[in-house]
Motif scaffolding. Sequence first.
Motif, PDB file in Angstrom:
ATOM      1  N   PHE A   1       0.818  -1.214   0.000  1.00  0.00           N
ATOM      2  CA  PHE A   1       0.000   0.000   0.000  1.00  0.00           C
ATOM      3  C   PHE A   1       0.851   1.264   0.000  1.00  0.00           C
ATOM      4  N   THR A   2       0.487   2.228  -0.832  1.00  0.00           N
ATOM      5  CA  THR A   2       1.103   3.549  -0.817  1.00  0.00           C
ATOM      6  C   THR A   2      -0.010   4.543  -0.554  1.00  0.00           C
TER       7      THR A   2
ATOM      8  N   LYS B   1       6.694  -7.765  -8.120  1.00  0.00           N
ATOM      9  CA  LYS B   1       5.437  -7.952  -7.399  1.00  0.00           C
ATOM     10  C   LYS B   1       5.612  -7.620  -5.916  1.00  0.00           C
ATOM     11  N   VAL B   2       4.495  -7.447  -5.226  1.00  0.00           N
ATOM     12  CA  VAL B   2       4.492  -7.168  -3.792  1.00  0.00           C
ATOM     13  C   VAL B   2       5.353  -8.194  -3.041  1.00  0.00           C
ATOM     14  N   GLU B   3       6.163  -7.672  -2.116  1.00  0.00           N
ATOM     15  CA  GLU B   3       7.100  -8.449  -1.278  1.00  0.00           C
ATOM     16  C   GLU B   3       8.429  -8.781  -1.956  1.00  0.00           C
ATOM     17  N   ALA B   4       8.540  -8.585  -3.253  1.00  0.00           N
ATOM     18  CA  ALA B   4       9.801  -8.927  -3.929  1.00  0.00           C
ATOM     19  C   ALA B   4      10.919  -8.006  -3.455  1.00  0.00           C
ATOM     20  N   PRO B   5      12.135  -8.548  -3.286  1.00  0.00           N
ATOM     21  CA  PRO B   5      13.271  -7.676  -2.958  1.00  0.00           C
ATOM     22  C   PRO B   5      13.698  -6.906  -4.199  1.00  0.00           C
ATOM     23  N   VAL B   6      13.916  -5.578  -4.044  1.00  0.00           N
ATOM     24  CA  VAL B   6      14.318  -4.768  -5.201  1.00  0.00           C
ATOM     25  C   VAL B   6      15.705  -4.151  -5.043  1.00  0.00           C
TER      26      VAL B   6
END
Lengths: 79, 139
Positions: free
Chosen positions: B39-40, B87-92
């Motif tokens: 969420f942002t 995607k959500v939760e992925a490490p960037v």
Amino acid sequence: MDVLLFGIAKDIIGKSEFEVPTDDIPKSVQELKEYLIKKFPDFGKLSSFAVAVNSEYALDDVTLNGNDEIAIIPPVSGG
Amino acid sequence: MSEKIIEIVDDIDASSVFTELSDAHSGGICVFVGTVREFTQGEEVVSLEFETYKKMALKEMDKIAVDAMEKWKLNKVIIRHAVGLKKVEAPVVVVGASSAHRDACFEACRYLIDTLKETVPIWKKEMFENKTVWVSAHP
């Protein structure tokens, strides 16, 4: 003179590279910024707008040469 | 002799970082892993897309690592950022350092991520259900 575009700059112009017409060639970073803001007013709405010359951040007074690699760096948002 | 790893990759395996920073002269390793938040400002993010000016980004990342190694006594430093659709939760992003004592690597780790966010030409687009937004583009 070709200018590389990234992020929102690519969306503003609608492509990933922009060729400045021969009779408008800017002599400095400052002139390039002024030219782009005049031609594409959306550049003036960004929170910042930097130019890289040969993959280094360049101040407004840096002179541009025909063989430089020039890129528009809109506000970065990595991390 | 200090070592640095500077990379832009398609996908990050956050589990490899311990081995990469581990060092006989270090008493501590500090790592920050940035991930995709769902969420942002109350709006649900479907995914993030990262784009980079790779040649310049690698130069800027290298400057940050070199500066950190000058400011603190570090044995190993890593700065690795992912690009593409995440995607959500992925490490960037993974940044970290190893040092003889923990103060140096804690302070260096924050410097690495904070400076990366200010100077490295990487752009993040948030994809919501029915719109996309380039992060930080507008005031």
